[in-house]
Design a protein around this motif. Sequence first.
Motif, mmCIF file in Angstrom:
data_model
loop_
_atom_site.group_PDB
_atom_site.id
_atom_site.type_symbol
_atom_site.label_atom_id
_atom_site.label_comp_id
_atom_site.label_asym_id
_atom_site.label_seq_id
_atom_site.Cartn_x
_atom_site.Cartn_y
_atom_site.Cartn_z
ATOM 1 N N THR A 93 0.959 -1.507 0.092
ATOM 2 C CA THR A 93 0.403 -0.128 0.100
ATOM 3 C C THR A 93 1.287 1.054 -0.147
ATOM 4 N N TYR A 94 1.855 1.735 0.766
ATOM 5 C CA TYR A 94 2.621 2.154 1.089
ATOM 6 C C TYR A 94 3.480 2.769 -0.215
ATOM 7 N N THR A 95 3.957 1.573 -1.083
ATOM 8 C CA THR A 95 4.066 1.546 -2.606
ATOM 9 C C THR A 95 3.380 2.236 -3.888
ATOM 10 N N SER A 96 1.937 2.164 -3.226
ATOM 11 C CA SER A 96 0.987 1.781 -4.029
ATOM 12 C C SER A 96 1.354 1.031 -5.264
ATOM 13 N N LEU A 97 1.578 -0.541 -5.100
ATOM 14 C CA LEU A 97 1.711 -1.178 -6.097
ATOM 15 C C LEU A 97 0.678 -2.152 -5.852
ATOM 16 N N GLY A 98 0.795 -2.002 -4.914
ATOM 17 C CA GLY A 98 -1.163 -3.167 -4.896
ATOM 18 C C GLY A 98 -1.377 -4.258 -5.363
ATOM 19 N N THR A 99 -0.853 -4.833 -4.682
ATOM 20 C CA THR A 99 -1.206 -6.031 -5.627
ATOM 21 C C THR A 99 -2.812 -7.082 -5.911
ATOM 22 N N GLY A 100 -3.526 -6.876 -4.845
ATOM 23 C CA GLY A 100 -4.801 -7.130 -4.593
ATOM 24 C C GLY A 100 -5.416 -8.287 -3.787
ATOM 25 N N ASP A 101 -3.973 -8.804 -3.543
ATOM 26 C CA ASP A 101 -4.540 -10.377 -2.678
ATOM 27 C C ASP A 101 -5.312 -9.967 -1.698
ATOM 28 N N ILE A 102 -4.600 -9.185 -1.244
ATOM 29 C CA ILE A 102 -5.782 -8.659 0.221
ATOM 30 C C ILE A 102 -6.351 -7.597 0.462
ATOM 31 N N GLN A 103 -7.495 -7.498 0.731
ATOM 32 C CA GLN A 103 -8.447 -6.025 0.097
ATOM 33 C C GLN A 103 -9.104 -5.846 2.067
ATOM 34 N N PRO A 104 -8.478 -4.432 2.072
ATOM 35 C CA PRO A 104 -8.646 -3.896 3.560
ATOM 36 C C PRO A 104 -10.421 -4.039 3.742
ATOM 37 N N THR A 105 -11.372 -3.995 5.034
ATOM 38 C CA THR A 105 -13.138 -3.928 4.625
ATOM 39 C C THR A 105 -13.716 -3.462 5.743
ATOM 40 N N GLY A 106 -14.233 -2.462 5.966
ATOM 41 C CA GLY A 106 -14.434 -1.203 7.349
ATOM 42 C C GLY A 106 -13.540 -0.282 6.968
ATOM 43 N N ASP A 107 -13.266 0.407 8.280
ATOM 44 C CA ASP A 107 -13.174 1.356 8.062
ATOM 45 C C ASP A 107 -11.238 1.730 7.857
ATOM 46 N N ILE A 108 -11.111 0.402 8.491
ATOM 47 C CA ILE A 108 -9.424 0.359 7.858
ATOM 48 C C ILE A 108 -9.160 0.702 6.385
ATOM 49 N N ARG A 109 -10.210 0.620 5.201
ATOM 50 C CA ARG A 109 -9.969 0.948 3.880
ATOM 51 C C ARG A 109 -9.479 2.498 3.960
ATOM 52 N N PHE A 110 -9.762 3.437 5.245
ATOM 53 C CA PHE A 110 -9.064 4.825 5.224
ATOM 54 C C PHE A 110 -7.648 4.806 5.897
ATOM 55 N N LEU A 111 -7.725 4.116 6.697
ATOM 56 C CA LEU A 111 -5.684 3.933 6.611
ATOM 57 C C LEU A 111 -5.475 4.149 5.212
ATOM 58 N N ALA A 112 -5.250 2.534 4.573
ATOM 59 C CA ALA A 112 -4.851 2.358 3.626
ATOM 60 C C ALA A 112 -4.646 3.155 2.643
ATOM 61 N N GLY A 113 -5.501 3.737 2.431
ATOM 62 C CA GLY A 113 -6.040 5.138 1.624
ATOM 63 C C GLY A 113 -4.839 6.489 2.217
#
Length: 144
Positions: A93-113
Amino acid sequence: MLIMLTINFVVVTLSVIVHYEFLHLLSVYLPKIRIKTRLKVVFGILGSLAAHIIEVWIFAAAYYGLIQLGTFGNLEGNFTHSILDCAYYSITTYTSLGTGDIQPTGDIRFLAGIEALCGLVLITWSASFMFIEMQKYWKTDDNA
């Protein structure tokens, strides 16, 4: 939601402080080291990478803690609820690579963004810092 915003603010602030301190220390001590220019650049890059690694682990600890609390969401997919999986997710996430094999749900999505934005800004800051430092060394030391 206010709690999540506060957590985001604290995590980002801590990451920015870590980054600032690393770059400040590099700017103070790199000129004082009596080694060849190319080694100064290597030390600068290694110091910058160390800061980024610490920042990734700050976010990973936040994900891990939030998941353990159980009320802020989860990471789903190829995720085993370990701190290493949180670190893996954080680095992608930090590097914006975002491989997509793990996805955030709930409010953690905001931390990921926020982490993706923070990573972009801090990586750019490191690149700018190293560009300025290398220009200093290349102008003053011809026998790199």
